[in-house]
Design a protein around this motif. Structure first.
Motif, PDB file in Angstrom:
ATOM      1  N   ILE A  81       3.387  -0.668  -4.835  1.00  0.00           N
ATOM      2  CA  ILE A  81       3.324   0.073  -3.570  1.00  0.00           C
ATOM      3  C   ILE A  81       3.788  -0.810  -2.422  1.00  0.00           C
ATOM      4  N   TRP A  92      -1.856   3.976  -1.221  1.00  0.00           N
ATOM      5  CA  TRP A  92      -1.020   5.183  -1.170  1.00  0.00           C
ATOM      6  C   TRP A  92      -1.364   6.027   0.058  1.00  0.00           C
ATOM      7  N   THR A  99       4.850   9.603  -1.528  1.00  0.00           N
ATOM      8  CA  THR A  99       4.603   8.992  -2.834  1.00  0.00           C
ATOM      9  C   THR A  99       5.706   9.319  -3.820  1.00  0.00           C
ATOM     10  N   SER A 126       1.862   9.449  -8.386  1.00  0.00           N
ATOM     11  CA  SER A 126       2.651   8.253  -8.659  1.00  0.00           C
ATOM     12  C   SER A 126       2.709   7.960 -10.155  1.00  0.00           C
TER      13      SER A 126
END
Length: 303
Positions: A5, A46, A59, A134
């Motif tokens: 991320i 996220w 995402t 994700s």
């Protein structure tokens, strides 16, 4: 997984160090590439990234930039297998090499299709929704890369509520059959797809990596095993004194309300589990007393 991320945030021009600090990640975690990061950071990152970008499709757009190898050992365990089916078969047994917060199990099977169910243990709300997006999004991207073909799932199902628009879902997953409000997060593929050879296959490396992965932490318990997790928490609390709902919930990284809901979904309640735990605790104490008494009478030197 949190580092993936942060790498996507950096590619989007967002300071990854600032994002990590806002998530509460200690700075030493960022400096140690081998550190195992607590599971709560993944959904939190996220959420923060989505808020930073200001787009509900953040995402899915970010996982569109995923490349095999970004998740290290886990990616190579899958990509070195001979066929897609063999690669997917290692996901369940070895998911612990990348996360102890996810589990992927076989779902409904038909003569032509096979479904994978995805379970996430410690996450709720928007962070959970984005984490599931994700994980399934990365899985479908990985499948296309290791086969070298535009392989799309037959359908995808999400537990989350339907968003205002879902064009990003149909675009990323390549199917119009995207369902929301489902009982379980899942993805379905054609059985014929599993016979596809992987362009990344390396049988010798695969054997080495699997031996290494066998030493990694095991997958987490299935999401329906909450009574077992609560039982373990109650056992610890009873040794300390009277068990409390909020204490056990905190030990299981969830809220009291969510814990009660999970137990209800498993066909039980908090009070029922407390009663069972007390009974087990008393039985253990009685058994311990009995063993102590037997030992006393069995020892001829004891007075």
């Amino acid at each position: 997984m949190p580092r993936f991320i942060l790498s996507r945030a950096a590619a989007a021009g967002i300071d990854p160090n600032r994002l990590a600090r806002e998530a509460g990640m200690p700075t030493w975690l960022l400096a140690d590439d081998n550190a195992r990061v607590p599971s709560e950071f993944y959904p939190r990152l996220w959420e923060l990234l989505e808020h930073e970008v200001g787009d509900q499709d953040t995402t899915l757009r970010m996982v569109g930039g995923y490349r095999v190898g970004a998740l290290g050992l886990f990616d190579y365990l899958i990509s070195t297998a001979d066929t897609l089916g063999e690669g997917l078969a290692v996901v369940g047994p070895y998911v612990g090499s990348v996360s102890t917060n996810f589990r992927m199990d076989p779902g409904e099977q038909t003569e032509t299709e096979s479904t994978f169910n995805l379970y996430m243990i410690n996450a709720e709300g928007r962070g959970r929704d984005l984490s599931v997006q994700s994980s399934l999004g990365i899985l479908v991207s990985r499948i296309r890369q290791v086969t070298g073909r535009p392989v799309d799932p037959v359908s995808v199902a999400f537990r989350q509520n339907a968003p205002q628009r879902h064009d990003a879902f149909t675009e990323h997953f390549g199917t119009a059959r995207v369902d929301f409000g489902a009982p379980v997060d899942s993805m379905t593929y054609r059985l014929s797809d599993f016979d596809l050879p992987q362009v990344t296959a390396d049988p010798m490396l695969a054997a080495v990596l699997r031996r290494y992965a066998a030493s990694m932490p095991p997958p987490p318990p299935h999401a329906t095993e909450w009574p077992d997790r609560v039982a373990a928490g109650l056992e610890h609390e009873l040794r300390e004194g009277e068990p409390a709902l909020d204490q056990v919930a905190r030990r299981l990284f969830t809220s009291p309300r969510t814990l009660q809901r999970r137990l209800a979904e498993s066909g039980t309640t908090w009070s029922m589990e407390v009663d069972r735990a007390r009974k087990r605790h008393l039985e253990q104490l009685d058994a311990a007393d009995a063993r102590a008494t037997e030992s006393q009478f069995a020892d001829p030197d004891r007075e």
